[in-house]
Scaffold this active site. Structure first.
Site, PDB file in Angstrom:
ATOM      1  N   GLY A  28      -4.005  10.946   5.266  1.00  0.00           N
ATOM      2  CA  GLY A  28      -3.428  12.204   4.794  1.00  0.00           C
ATOM      3  C   GLY A  28      -3.517  12.369   3.289  1.00  0.00           C
ATOM      4  O   GLY A  28      -4.295  11.684   2.619  1.00  0.00           O
ATOM      5  N   HIS A  34     -11.646  13.983   1.199  1.00  0.00           N
ATOM      6  CA  HIS A  34     -11.413  14.182   2.643  1.00  0.00           C
ATOM      7  C   HIS A  34     -12.133  15.445   3.114  1.00  0.00           C
ATOM      8  O   HIS A  34     -12.708  15.470   4.198  1.00  0.00           O
ATOM      9  CB  HIS A  34      -9.914  14.334   2.921  1.00  0.00           C
ATOM     10  CG  HIS A  34      -9.093  13.137   2.572  1.00  0.00           C
ATOM     11  ND1 HIS A  34      -8.303  13.086   1.452  1.00  0.00           N
ATOM     12  CD2 HIS A  34      -8.953  11.938   3.196  1.00  0.00           C
ATOM     13  CE1 HIS A  34      -7.690  11.914   1.406  1.00  0.00           C
ATOM     14  NE2 HIS A  34      -8.075  11.190   2.441  1.00  0.00           N
ATOM     15  N   GLY A 145     -15.532   7.338   3.142  1.00  0.00           N
ATOM     16  CA  GLY A 145     -15.971   7.620   1.774  1.00  0.00           C
ATOM     17  C   GLY A 145     -16.428   6.345   1.073  1.00  0.00           C
ATOM     18  O   GLY A 145     -15.813   5.280   1.235  1.00  0.00           O
ATOM     19  N   LYS A 147     -16.009   5.656  -1.880  1.00  0.00           N
ATOM     20  CA  LYS A 147     -15.053   5.194  -2.888  1.00  0.00           C
ATOM     21  C   LYS A 147     -14.393   3.886  -2.444  1.00  0.00           C
ATOM     22  O   LYS A 147     -14.117   3.017  -3.265  1.00  0.00           O
ATOM     23  CB  LYS A 147     -13.992   6.247  -3.155  1.00  0.00           C
ATOM     24  CG  LYS A 147     -13.025   5.794  -4.219  1.00  0.00           C
ATOM     25  CD  LYS A 147     -12.151   6.911  -4.640  1.00  0.00           C
ATOM     26  CE  LYS A 147     -10.822   6.383  -5.084  1.00  0.00           C
ATOM     27  NZ  LYS A 147     -10.094   5.738  -3.989  1.00  0.00           N
ATOM     28  N   ASP A 148     -14.146   3.753  -1.129  1.00  0.00           N
ATOM     29  CA  ASP A 148     -13.597   2.498  -0.610  1.00  0.00           C
ATOM     30  C   ASP A 148     -14.762   1.619  -0.153  1.00  0.00           C
ATOM     31  O   ASP A 148     -14.933   1.346   1.042  1.00  0.00           O
ATOM     32  CB  ASP A 148     -12.638   2.792   0.541  1.00  0.00           C
ATOM     33  CG  ASP A 148     -11.417   3.554   0.049  1.00  0.00           C
ATOM     34  OD1 ASP A 148     -10.724   3.031  -0.844  1.00  0.00           O
ATOM     35  OD2 ASP A 148     -11.178   4.666   0.530  1.00  0.00           O
ATOM     36  N   GLN A 151     -14.018  -1.493   1.929  1.00  0.00           N
ATOM     37  CA  GLN A 151     -13.568  -1.097   3.274  1.00  0.00           C
ATOM     38  C   GLN A 151     -14.777  -0.754   4.146  1.00  0.00           C
ATOM     39  O   GLN A 151     -14.860  -1.147   5.311  1.00  0.00           O
ATOM     40  CB  GLN A 151     -12.623   0.110   3.149  1.00  0.00           C
ATOM     41  CG  GLN A 151     -12.289   0.775   4.463  1.00  0.00           C
ATOM     42  CD  GLN A 151     -11.187   1.804   4.329  1.00  0.00           C
ATOM     43  OE1 GLN A 151     -10.008   1.453   4.269  1.00  0.00           O
ATOM     44  NE2 GLN A 151     -11.544   3.079   4.294  1.00  0.00           N
ATOM     45  N   SER A 183      -8.602  10.702  -5.537  1.00  0.00           N
ATOM     46  CA  SER A 183      -7.803   9.732  -4.793  1.00  0.00           C
ATOM     47  C   SER A 183      -6.460  10.375  -4.494  1.00  0.00           C
ATOM     48  O   SER A 183      -5.941  11.140  -5.322  1.00  0.00           O
ATOM     49  CB  SER A 183      -7.590   8.475  -5.647  1.00  0.00           C
ATOM     50  OG  SER A 183      -6.509   7.727  -5.138  1.00  0.00           O
ATOM     51  N   SER A 184      -5.892  10.039  -3.345  1.00  0.00           N
ATOM     52  CA  SER A 184      -4.561  10.575  -3.009  1.00  0.00           C
ATOM     53  C   SER A 184      -3.528  10.089  -4.024  1.00  0.00           C
ATOM     54  O   SER A 184      -2.470  10.700  -4.182  1.00  0.00           O
ATOM     55  CB  SER A 184      -4.149  10.123  -1.611  1.00  0.00           C
ATOM     56  OG  SER A 184      -5.124  10.518  -0.682  1.00  0.00           O
TER      57      SER A 184
END
Ligand code: PAF
Length: 286
Positions: A28, A34, A145, A147-148, A151, A183-184
């Site tokens: 979220g 996103h 993404g 960016k990670d 991951q 970034s969130s």
């Protein structure tokens, strides 16, 4: 767009869906990164499922989990606007029912950089929840993404090792015009921190410039990148192989430059993949 809360309802939806299914797993607090994943899923797949679950298992610090930004109503409106068919937003009890005792762990790759800084449980938490999401939604393609980056590498290895029938699509990092990776967590930065946060993307640009200028010693590239951070102290700034995340000493072929830093109370990460012509096997390296 339908909002689905339970695994059984999600499975029932998947059973009657026709055509390819794209899954965008998220926690979220949507931003442009996103949005680009949801758009890509919409372009490629017949059915788009966006999952929204702030996964407690991947947070080692309770304060970080508590501070994670949440706004489901806004996220749902944005996902609908971007053409998602389903927002799958299960509760913590639905994902981790009483007695839950299973963990999926990728050895080695999970134990460096982010695995060290965020703790040994971080990637196990990510892998466990992503395995569950893939099992319930059964997508043809899952979107993540760049960016990670770590991951992505961990999940690629998990999908390969467990023969999971899904393609991972990885989209480029989306940036503010001044270079800050979306970034969130950026909403937590005050104006001074927002300015200092540019140290991360500056470091990556400095690494790219050093390599473009002919530097091939990883330590010298890292030193140039650190210098560009103007006093912001990175948690790590590393040149690694993009697939194994093992450190490299000489830039040759593809290299990932990864950086993490705390800006005030906010932890940020960023990375870039740099391609150089690989030295043919057997050729002198100097
Ligand atoms: O990247 C994220 O937002 C999370 O790590 C993910 C993949 C949704 C798993 O919780």
């Amino acid at each position: 767009m339908r909002i689905v809360r339970t695994n059984s309802e999600m499975r029932a939806f998947v059973r009657q869906a026709s055509g390819s299914i794209g899954l965008v797993p998220t926690m979220g607090a949507f931003h442009g990164g996103h949005h680009s994943l949801i758009r890509a899923a919409r372009e490629r797949c017949h059915v788009v499922v966006v999952s929204l679950f702030v996964n407690p298992a991947q947070f080692e610090e309770a304060s970080d989990l508590d501070a994670y930004p949440r706004d489901e109503a806004r996220d749902a409106a944005e996902a609908a606007e971007l053409g998602a068919d389903v927002l799958y937003a299960p509760s913590v009890e639905e994902v981790y029912p009483r007695g839950f005792a299973t963990s999926v762990r990728v050895e080695g790759l999970s134990d460096v950089l982010e695995g060290v800084e965020r703790g040994p449980g971080h990637f196990a938490g990510v892998c466990t929840v992503v395995t569950k999401l893939l099992n319930v939604v059964q997508p043809d393609v899952a979107f993540f993404g760049q960016k990670d980056a770590q991951q992505v590498a961990v999940l690629r290895r998990m999908v390969r090792d467990l023969d999971l029938p899904v393609e991972l699509a990885v989209l480029p990092t989306v940036r503010e015009p001044d270079g800050l990776a979306l970034s969130s967590r950026n909403v937590r930065l005050n104006p001074d921190e927002r300015r200092r946060a540019l140290a991360l993307s500056r470091a990556l640009r400095a690494a790219e410039a050093a390599i473009a200028g002919g530097e091939r010693e990883a330590a010298a590239v890292a030193a140039a990148a650190r210098e560009a951070m103007n006093g912001v102290d990175p948690e790590y700034l590393a040149l690694v192989d993009p697939d194994s995340f093992q450190p490299i000493t000489t830039v040759d072929g593809r290299v990932l430059v990864a950086v993490a830093a705390r800006i005030g109370a906010t932890r940020l990460i960023d990375n870039t993949i740099i391609h150089t012509a690989a030295t043919p096997a057997g050729a002198p390296t100097t």
